[in-house]
Design a protein around this motif. Structure first.
Motif, PDB file in Angstrom:
ATOM      1  N   MET A  63       0.826  -1.207   0.000  1.00 28.14           N
ATOM      2  CA  MET A  63       0.000   0.000   0.000  1.00 28.14           C
ATOM      3  C   MET A  63       0.863   1.261   0.000  1.00 28.14           C
ATOM      4  O   MET A  63       0.556   2.235  -0.709  1.00 28.14           O
ATOM      5  N   VAL A  64       1.947   1.247   0.764  1.00 27.23           N
ATOM      6  CA  VAL A  64       2.850   2.399   0.783  1.00 27.23           C
ATOM      7  C   VAL A  64       3.489   2.579  -0.591  1.00 27.23           C
ATOM      8  O   VAL A  64       3.570   3.697  -1.111  1.00 27.23           O
ATOM      9  N   ALA A  65       3.916   1.473  -1.203  1.00 22.66           N
ATOM     10  CA  ALA A  65       4.544   1.551  -2.522  1.00 22.66           C
ATOM     11  C   ALA A  65       3.561   2.081  -3.570  1.00 22.66           C
ATOM     12  O   ALA A  65       3.933   2.907  -4.407  1.00 22.66           O
ATOM     13  N   ARG A  66       2.302   1.627  -3.513  1.00 22.06           N
ATOM     14  CA  ARG A  66       1.295   2.133  -4.457  1.00 22.06           C
ATOM     15  C   ARG A  66       1.037   3.614  -4.251  1.00 22.06           C
ATOM     16  O   ARG A  66       0.890   4.376  -5.204  1.00 22.06           O
ATOM     17  N   GLY A  67       0.971   4.032  -2.983  1.00 15.89           N
ATOM     18  CA  GLY A  67       0.746   5.446  -2.685  1.00 15.89           C
ATOM     19  C   GLY A  67       1.881   6.316  -3.177  1.00 15.89           C
ATOM     20  O   GLY A  67       1.678   7.417  -3.694  1.00 15.89           O
ATOM     21  N   GLU A  68       3.097   5.805  -3.021  1.00 19.40           N
ATOM     22  CA  GLU A  68       4.270   6.550  -3.490  1.00 19.40           C
ATOM     23  C   GLU A  68       4.264   6.647  -5.020  1.00 19.40           C
ATOM     24  O   GLU A  68       4.488   7.723  -5.585  1.00 19.40           O
ATOM     25  N   LYS A  69       3.995   5.538  -5.669  1.00 19.20           N
ATOM     26  CA  LYS A  69       4.002   5.512  -7.130  1.00 19.20           C
ATOM     27  C   LYS A  69       2.930   6.440  -7.712  1.00 19.20           C
ATOM     28  O   LYS A  69       3.154   7.105  -8.714  1.00 19.20           O
ATOM     29  N   ALA A  70       1.777   6.493  -7.042  1.00 19.74           N
ATOM     30  CA  ALA A  70       0.679   7.340  -7.524  1.00 19.74           C
ATOM     31  C   ALA A  70       0.872   8.803  -7.146  1.00 19.74           C
ATOM     32  O   ALA A  70       0.135   9.666  -7.603  1.00 19.74           O
ATOM     33  N   GLY A  71       1.846   9.078  -6.301  1.00 18.52           N
ATOM     34  CA  GLY A  71       2.096  10.451  -5.890  1.00 18.52           C
ATOM     35  C   GLY A  71       1.172  10.919  -4.776  1.00 18.52           C
ATOM     36  O   GLY A  71       1.039  12.117  -4.541  1.00 18.52           O
ATOM     37  N   ASN A  72       0.556   9.966  -4.070  1.00 18.52           N
ATOM     38  CA  ASN A  72      -0.386  10.322  -3.005  1.00 18.52           C
ATOM     39  C   ASN A  72       0.291  10.595  -1.665  1.00 18.52           C
ATOM     40  O   ASN A  72      -0.333  11.182  -0.786  1.00 18.52           O
ATOM     41  N   ILE A  73       1.522  10.125  -1.500  1.00 24.01           N
ATOM     42  CA  ILE A  73       2.228  10.396  -0.249  1.00 24.01           C
ATOM     43  C   ILE A  73       3.592  10.989  -0.572  1.00 24.01           C
ATOM     44  O   ILE A  73       4.211  10.650  -1.572  1.00 24.01           O
ATOM     45  N   GLY A  74       4.042  11.852   0.295  1.00 33.01           N
ATOM     46  CA  GLY A  74       5.331  12.493   0.112  1.00 33.01           C
ATOM     47  C   GLY A  74       6.462  11.713   0.777  1.00 33.01           C
ATOM     48  O   GLY A  74       6.248  10.664   1.394  1.00 33.01           O
ATOM     49  N   PHE A  75       7.663  12.247   0.685  1.00 29.76           N
ATOM     50  CA  PHE A  75       8.855  11.575   1.190  1.00 29.76           C
ATOM     51  C   PHE A  75       8.760  11.293   2.684  1.00 29.76           C
ATOM     52  O   PHE A  75       9.000  10.169   3.125  1.00 29.76           O
ATOM     53  N   PHE A  76       8.429  12.297   3.494  1.00 29.29           N
ATOM     54  CA  PHE A  76       8.427  12.104   4.940  1.00 29.29           C
ATOM     55  C   PHE A  76       7.333  11.146   5.396  1.00 29.29           C
ATOM     56  O   PHE A  76       7.543  10.330   6.289  1.00 29.29           O
ATOM     57  N   GLN A  77       6.170  11.243   4.782  1.00 31.75           N
ATOM     58  CA  GLN A  77       5.091  10.336   5.138  1.00 31.75           C
ATOM     59  C   GLN A  77       5.467   8.891   4.756  1.00 31.75           C
ATOM     60  O   GLN A  77       5.235   7.962   5.519  1.00 31.75           O
ATOM     61  N   ARG A  78       6.042   8.715   3.582  1.00 31.47           N
ATOM     62  CA  ARG A  78       6.482   7.383   3.150  1.00 31.47           C
ATOM     63  C   ARG A  78       7.550   6.853   4.083  1.00 31.47           C
ATOM     64  O   ARG A  78       7.514   5.712   4.532  1.00 31.47           O
ATOM     65  N   TRP A  79       8.530   7.677   4.412  1.00 36.15           N
ATOM     66  CA  TRP A  79       9.614   7.281   5.308  1.00 36.15           C
ATOM     67  C   TRP A  79       9.059   6.878   6.674  1.00 36.15           C
ATOM     68  O   TRP A  79       9.449   5.858   7.236  1.00 36.15           O
ATOM     69  N   SER A  80       8.134   7.661   7.202  1.00 37.81           N
ATOM     70  CA  SER A  80       7.537   7.381   8.505  1.00 37.81           C
ATOM     71  C   SER A  80       6.770   6.055   8.488  1.00 37.81           C
ATOM     72  O   SER A  80       6.903   5.246   9.413  1.00 37.81           O
ATOM     73  N   ARG A  81       5.984   5.831   7.458  1.00 35.96           N
ATOM     74  CA  ARG A  81       5.214   4.584   7.370  1.00 35.96           C
ATOM     75  C   ARG A  81       6.138   3.377   7.229  1.00 35.96           C
ATOM     76  O   ARG A  81       5.906   2.342   7.849  1.00 35.96           O
ATOM     77  N   LYS A  82       7.170   3.512   6.400  1.00 36.01           N
ATOM     78  CA  LYS A  82       8.098   2.402   6.218  1.00 36.01           C
ATOM     79  C   LYS A  82       8.854   2.103   7.514  1.00 36.01           C
ATOM     80  O   LYS A  82       9.081   0.947   7.856  1.00 36.01           O
ATOM     81  N   LYS A  83       9.219   3.133   8.244  1.00 37.08           N
ATOM     82  CA  LYS A  83       9.910   2.952   9.515  1.00 37.08           C
ATOM     83  C   LYS A  83       8.998   2.242  10.519  1.00 37.08           C
ATOM     84  O   LYS A  83       9.421   1.322  11.221  1.00 37.08           O
ATOM     85  N   LYS A  84       7.747   2.649  10.570  1.00 38.23           N
ATOM     86  CA  LYS A  84       6.776   2.023  11.475  1.00 38.23           C
ATOM     87  C   LYS A  84       6.580   0.543  11.104  1.00 38.23           C
ATOM     88  O   LYS A  84       6.565  -0.328  11.978  1.00 38.23           O
ATOM     89  N   LEU A  85       6.428   0.260   9.820  1.00 37.31           N
ATOM     90  CA  LEU A  85       6.259  -1.117   9.373  1.00 37.31           C
ATOM     91  C   LEU A  85       7.493  -1.964   9.674  1.00 37.31           C
ATOM     92  O   LEU A  85       7.383  -3.123  10.073  1.00 37.31           O
ATOM     93  N   HIS A  86       8.672  -1.386   9.514  1.00 41.40           N
ATOM     94  CA  HIS A  86       9.905  -2.104   9.815  1.00 41.40           C
ATOM     95  C   HIS A  86       9.971  -2.442  11.307  1.00 41.40           C
ATOM     96  O   HIS A  86      10.344  -3.556  11.679  1.00 41.40           O
ATOM     97  N   ARG A  87       9.600  -1.500  12.155  1.00 39.35           N
ATOM     98  CA  ARG A  87       9.588  -1.757  13.604  1.00 39.35           C
ATOM     99  C   ARG A  87       8.593  -2.853  13.952  1.00 39.35           C
ATOM    100  O   ARG A  87       8.873  -3.718  14.781  1.00 39.35           O
ATOM    101  N   GLN A  88       7.409  -2.819  13.336  1.00 40.45           N
ATOM    102  CA  GLN A  88       6.417  -3.862  13.596  1.00 40.45           C
ATOM    103  C   GLN A  88       6.928  -5.220  13.143  1.00 40.45           C
ATOM    104  O   GLN A  88       6.716  -6.228  13.816  1.00 40.45           O
ATOM    105  N   GLN A  89       7.617  -5.255  12.018  1.00 35.42           N
ATOM    106  CA  GLN A  89       8.182  -6.500  11.507  1.00 35.42           C
ATOM    107  C   GLN A  89       9.248  -7.031  12.457  1.00 35.42           C
ATOM    108  O   GLN A  89       9.292  -8.231  12.727  1.00 35.42           O
TER     109      GLN A  89
END
Length: 96
Positions: A63-89
């Motif tokens: 979902m994060v990758a699709r949002g990034e590709k579509a231009g719906n999320i910016g760099f900081f929001q993408r970075w924050s979501r990926k960091k959160k997902l990595h911590r959960q993993q």
């Protein structure tokens, strides 16, 4: 009332199996099959169970990758979501 009836019935074999209850569709998006959506009394609990594991984190990464590709999320929001997902993993890895 419907939740009480669902709790009394035994769980099907597919319960919580991400690839059966939320498979990738023909258009590259995940879709719930009709037999799950319309005839299964456990659908909500099942999807929650499927999304709570490591497979669910993969779906959230998609979902994060699709949002990034579509231009719906910016760099900081993408970075924050990926960091959160990595911590959960990492937390899920420690629980095993």
């Amino acid at each position: 009332m419907a939740d009480e009836d669902a709790q009394k019935k035994p769980l099907p074999e597919c319960f919580g199996n991400l690839e059966q209850v939320f498979p990738m569709g023909s258009h590259g998006l995940r879709e719930t099959p009709d037999q799950c959506m319309f005839s299964c009394p456990h659908k909500t609990q099942c999807l929650r169970q499927a999304m709570s594991g490591v497979g669910g984190l993969g779906v959230k990464h998609e979902m994060v990758a699709r949002g990034e590709k579509a231009g719906n999320i910016g760099f900081f929001q993408r970075w924050s979501r990926k960091k959160k997902l990595h911590r959960q993993q990492m937390d899920l890895g420690k629980e095993k």
